[in-house]
Write a protein that holds these residues in place. Structure first.
Motif, mmCIF file in Angstrom:
data_model
loop_
_atom_site.group_PDB
_atom_site.id
_atom_site.type_symbol
_atom_site.label_atom_id
_atom_site.label_comp_id
_atom_site.label_asym_id
_atom_site.label_seq_id
_atom_site.Cartn_x
_atom_site.Cartn_y
_atom_site.Cartn_z
ATOM 1 N N ASN A 18 0.801 -1.223 0.000
ATOM 2 C CA ASN A 18 0.000 0.000 0.000
ATOM 3 C C ASN A 18 0.834 1.274 0.000
ATOM 4 N N GLU A 19 2.157 1.148 0.184
ATOM 5 C CA GLU A 19 2.990 2.354 0.242
ATOM 6 C C GLU A 19 3.120 3.034 -1.110
ATOM 7 N N SER A 20 2.921 2.277 -2.180
ATOM 8 C CA SER A 20 3.105 2.864 -3.507
ATOM 9 C C SER A 20 2.000 2.411 -4.454
ATOM 10 N N TRP A 21 1.888 3.112 -5.553
ATOM 11 C CA TRP A 21 0.936 2.757 -6.597
ATOM 12 C C TRP A 21 1.448 1.540 -7.349
ATOM 13 N N ILE A 22 0.540 0.669 -7.777
ATOM 14 C CA ILE A 22 0.928 -0.539 -8.514
ATOM 15 C C ILE A 22 0.158 -0.564 -9.824
ATOM 16 N N THR A 23 0.872 -0.698 -10.934
ATOM 17 C CA THR A 23 0.218 -0.689 -12.248
ATOM 18 C C THR A 23 -0.530 -2.001 -12.499
ATOM 19 N N ALA A 24 -1.480 -1.941 -13.417
ATOM 20 C CA ALA A 24 -2.232 -3.142 -13.810
ATOM 21 C C ALA A 24 -1.279 -4.182 -14.398
ATOM 22 N N LYS A 25 -0.262 -3.727 -15.114
ATOM 23 C CA LYS A 25 0.708 -4.642 -15.706
ATOM 24 C C LYS A 25 1.477 -5.399 -14.620
ATOM 25 N N THR A 26 1.907 -4.689 -13.591
ATOM 26 C CA THR A 26 2.628 -5.326 -12.489
ATOM 27 C C THR A 26 1.728 -6.310 -11.755
ATOM 28 N N LEU A 27 0.490 -5.903 -11.501
ATOM 29 C CA LEU A 27 -0.466 -6.801 -10.835
ATOM 30 C C LEU A 27 -0.724 -8.038 -11.676
ATOM 31 N N ALA A 28 -0.852 -7.847 -12.982
ATOM 32 C CA ALA A 28 -1.102 -8.972 -13.885
ATOM 33 C C ALA A 28 0.060 -9.959 -13.856
ATOM 34 N N MET A 29 1.274 -9.446 -13.888
ATOM 35 C CA MET A 29 2.445 -10.325 -13.849
ATOM 36 C C MET A 29 2.539 -11.047 -12.507
ATOM 37 N N LYS A 30 2.296 -10.336 -11.435
ATOM 38 C CA LYS A 30 2.382 -10.933 -10.101
ATOM 39 C C LYS A 30 1.339 -12.033 -9.907
ATOM 40 N N LEU A 31 0.131 -11.820 -10.406
ATOM 41 C CA LEU A 31 -0.972 -12.757 -10.197
ATOM 42 C C LEU A 31 -1.118 -13.783 -11.319
ATOM 43 N N GLY A 32 -0.375 -13.603 -12.393
ATOM 44 C CA GLY A 32 -0.437 -14.553 -13.498
ATOM 45 C C GLY A 32 -1.721 -14.470 -14.300
ATOM 46 N N VAL A 33 -2.226 -13.259 -14.471
ATOM 47 C CA VAL A 33 -3.448 -13.036 -15.249
ATOM 48 C C VAL A 33 -3.205 -11.889 -16.221
ATOM 49 N N SER A 34 -4.181 -11.598 -17.065
ATOM 50 C CA SER A 34 -4.044 -10.490 -18.014
ATOM 51 C C SER A 34 -4.368 -9.162 -17.328
ATOM 52 N N GLU A 35 -3.936 -8.077 -17.963
ATOM 53 C CA GLU A 35 -4.252 -6.738 -17.436
ATOM 54 C C GLU A 35 -5.764 -6.516 -17.412
ATOM 55 N N ARG A 36 -6.454 -7.012 -18.427
ATOM 56 C CA ARG A 36 -7.912 -6.883 -18.491
ATOM 57 C C ARG A 36 -8.568 -7.597 -17.298
ATOM 58 N N THR A 37 -8.042 -8.765 -16.940
ATOM 59 C CA THR A 37 -8.573 -9.505 -15.795
ATOM 60 C C THR A 37 -8.349 -8.725 -14.508
ATOM 61 N N VAL A 38 -7.186 -8.102 -14.386
ATOM 62 C CA VAL A 38 -6.909 -7.272 -13.198
ATOM 63 C C VAL A 38 -7.937 -6.155 -13.099
ATOM 64 N N LYS A 39 -8.207 -5.485 -14.216
ATOM 65 C CA LYS A 39 -9.169 -4.382 -14.202
ATOM 66 C C LYS A 39 -10.570 -4.874 -13.855
ATOM 67 N N SER A 40 -10.942 -6.052 -14.340
ATOM 68 C CA SER A 40 -12.250 -6.630 -14.002
ATOM 69 C C SER A 40 -12.329 -6.978 -12.521
ATOM 70 N N LYS A 41 -11.245 -7.545 -11.990
ATOM 71 C CA LYS A 41 -11.216 -7.907 -10.576
ATOM 72 C C LYS A 41 -11.277 -6.661 -9.686
ATOM 73 N N ILE A 42 -10.590 -5.601 -10.109
ATOM 74 C CA ILE A 42 -10.650 -4.329 -9.358
ATOM 75 C C ILE A 42 -12.090 -3.829 -9.324
ATOM 76 N N ALA A 43 -12.780 -3.891 -10.451
ATOM 77 C CA ALA A 43 -14.181 -3.457 -10.522
ATOM 78 C C ALA A 43 -15.053 -4.305 -9.595
ATOM 79 N N GLN A 44 -14.821 -5.619 -9.561
ATOM 80 C CA GLN A 44 -15.587 -6.497 -8.675
ATOM 81 C C GLN A 44 -15.318 -6.170 -7.211
ATOM 82 N N LEU A 45 -14.054 -5.924 -6.880
ATOM 83 C CA LEU A 45 -13.706 -5.579 -5.501
ATOM 84 C C LEU A 45 -14.355 -4.263 -5.077
ATOM 85 N N ARG A 46 -14.354 -3.282 -5.975
ATOM 86 C CA ARG A 46 -15.001 -2.003 -5.670
ATOM 87 C C ARG A 46 -16.499 -2.194 -5.460
#
Length: 127
Positions: free
Chosen positions: A15-43
């Motif tokens: 939480n100390e820094s901003w994390i890009t969708a690309k970084t999240l996608a690589m870390k979680l092993g999913v696509s950037e689009r999936t990260v954005k969908s998951k963020i929307a679901q979490l919100r």
């Protein structure tokens, strides 16, 4: 595939820094689009996630008291505190099977933890 819970946990832990969708996608092993969908679901489920040109981050601090409806514990101590809060706030009967499914643990483990809460002293950490 990674769950929404994994994504939220990663954002909370970093939480100390901003994390890009690309970084999240690589870390979680999913696509950037999936990260954005998951963020929307979490919100939609009530998680406060900020977004900007630098990426995503969880709003607020990690030390705030978790809401039992949107927050899932990550370790045994957190789970015990979560259970206490849940049981104190719930007006209706609580089904062990529903609770174990919500916490992603089996009902036998949950029963042991509930028994432990009633028989041993525990730092209740209620705020």
């Amino acid at each position: 595939m990674s769950s929404n819970r994994d994504l939220l946990r990663f954002l909370q832990e970093n939480n100390e820094s901003w994390i890009t969708a690309k970084t999240l996608a690589m870390k979680l092993g999913v696509s950037e689009r999936t990260v954005k969908s998951k963020i929307a679901q979490l919100r939609k489920s009530g998680s406060e996630i900020a977004s900007g040109p630098k990426g995503y981050r969880v709003k607020g601090t990690l030390n705030s008291t978790p809401n039992t409806t949107n927050y899932l514990p990550h370790n045994i101590k957190q789970r015990k505190s979560w259970l206490i809060r849940k049981l104190l706030k719930t007006e209706n009967k609580v089904n062990v099977y529903d609770l174990s499914a919500q916490l992603y643990i089996n009902d036998v483990e949950l029963r042991k933890e509930l028994k432990d809460l009633t028989t041993k002293r525990f730092n209740w950490d209620i705020k």
